[in-house]
Each structure stands twice: as C-alpha cells, then as structure tokens.
Design a protein around this motif. Structure first.
Motif, PDB file in Angstrom:
ATOM      1  N   GLN A   1      -5.702  -0.725   5.581  1.00  0.00           N
ATOM      2  CA  GLN A   1      -5.879  -0.619   4.286  1.00  0.00           C
ATOM      3  C   GLN A   1      -6.356  -1.993   3.575  1.00  0.00           C
ATOM      4  O   GLN A   1      -7.151  -1.806   2.589  1.00  0.00           O
ATOM      5  N   TYR A   2      -5.925  -3.211   4.343  1.00  0.00           N
ATOM      6  CA  TYR A   2      -6.504  -4.567   3.692  1.00  0.00           C
ATOM      7  C   TYR A   2      -8.086  -4.273   3.919  1.00  0.00           C
ATOM      8  O   TYR A   2      -8.748  -4.891   2.883  1.00  0.00           O
TER       9      TYR A   2
ATOM     10  N   TYR B   1       0.854  -1.193   0.032  1.00  0.00           N
ATOM     11  CA  TYR B   1       0.147  -0.008   0.033  1.00  0.00           C
ATOM     12  C   TYR B   1       0.708   1.208   0.032  1.00  0.00           C
ATOM     13  O   TYR B   1       2.010   1.215   0.573  1.00  0.00           O
ATOM     14  N   SER B   2       0.380   2.408  -0.326  1.00  0.00           N
ATOM     15  CA  SER B   2       0.922   3.742  -0.520  1.00  0.00           C
ATOM     16  C   SER B   2       0.790   4.241   1.055  1.00  0.00           C
ATOM     17  O   SER B   2      -0.486   4.425   1.267  1.00  0.00           O
TER      18      SER B   2
ATOM     19  N   GLU C   1      -9.473  -1.782   0.966  1.00  0.00           N
ATOM     20  CA  GLU C   1      -9.186  -2.252  -0.279  1.00  0.00           C
ATOM     21  C   GLU C   1      -9.419  -3.553  -0.736  1.00  0.00           C
ATOM     22  O   GLU C   1      -9.923  -3.661  -1.982  1.00  0.00           O
TER      23      GLU C   1
ATOM     24  N   HIS D   1      -1.383  -1.196   7.898  1.00  0.00           N
ATOM     25  CA  HIS D   1      -1.495  -2.270   6.624  1.00  0.00           C
ATOM     26  C   HIS D   1      -2.950  -3.106   6.767  1.00  0.00           C
ATOM     27  O   HIS D   1      -3.560  -3.405   5.808  1.00  0.00           O
TER      28      HIS D   1
END
Length: 147
Positions: free
Chosen positions: A45-46, A9-10, A49, A42
């Motif tokens: 984001q997981y 991820y960014s 996304e 992380h």
C-alpha cells in the motif's frame, strides 16, 4: 496486529476456520494474516499510495532459483521494460534486521539485478541503491517515487 511505521491503510479481512485472512490487491486473493504478511501488505500500500507505483508493475511472493535453491521474494517492482526496479524483503515486526537480512536480499539481487533494495520489518525501513560496477550497495534516505 501491531501498529507499524507506515501510514494507516484500509484492508479487507475475512475469518475462516478460526483464521484471519487479508486481501492482497496484487495477488487478488485473501491470504492468511501472519505478522510478515501484515508488513508486506502495508508495504504494498505504501508503494502504491505514497510512492505512486502502478499496481500493474508490482509482483508479490514469487519463486526464484539461486544456486539451484528455490527461494521466494516478497515484493518486486518492475520497470515498464520488464527489468527490475526494486526488491523488497519483508520481515515480521519482531524480527530484528541484521546483516543476514541484507545478505539475503543481496543474494536475491544477484539473480534479479534490481536498481534499488528495501528491507523492512514494518518498524524500521532501510533503502539502498545498487552500484553494480563496485559490487556494493549504498544506503539511501528513501526510495524514489515512481516517475
């Protein structure tokens, strides 16, 4: 920071007073980048996304009281009715996930009554669903996507 067992991820970073911070999209602020925070970001984001959970239903690092003790959960995802769908307990990558980690999240769930539990150190991820009648959890291969 070390590579984790999540997609790449960014992230936004900031240096201040020789400390690196990472931007938390849930809290909408920069937080000091520690190993556990790296895992938490992380995981957030997981959930957004990959699992398609809306940001508006995600809560991070909030206090709860269990047996008169103040604790902090890492990540909670709410259902649209305000009940709790998922609790995530994050550990630093160098921390082995053992029974005491599951005991910790199970204690949190006595107060929160989440349907699903996730425990991760960024390397290993464990998923459970709750069986409240039998007072136990059942391991799963993954948590469900947002519907």
């Amino acid at each position: 920071m070390q590579k984790l067992n999540f997609p790449t991820y960014s992230f936004r970073f900031k240096n201040s007073e020789n400390k690196v911070s990472i931007f938390d999209v849930v809290r909408k602020k920069f937080v000091i980048l520690q190993p556990e925070e790296w895992v938490r970001q992380h995981c957030v984001q997981y959930l957004i996304e990959v699992k398609n959970y809306p940001l508006s239903l995600i809560n991070v690092e909030k206090e709860l009281t269990i047996n008169d003790l103040k604790k902090r959960y890492d990540i909670v995802i709410f259902n649209s009715d305000g009940s709790i769908h998922l609790i995530v307990e994050c550990k630093a990558p160098n921390i082995d996930i053992k029974q005491n980690t599951f005991d910790q999240i199970a204690r949190y769930n006595l107060a929160l009554n989440a349907t699903y539990l996730m425990v991760t150190n960024g390397i290993n991820h464990y998923y459970c669903s709750m069986d409240f009648e039998a007072e136990r959890y059942q391991f799963l291969k993954d948590i469900p996507d947002y519907k």
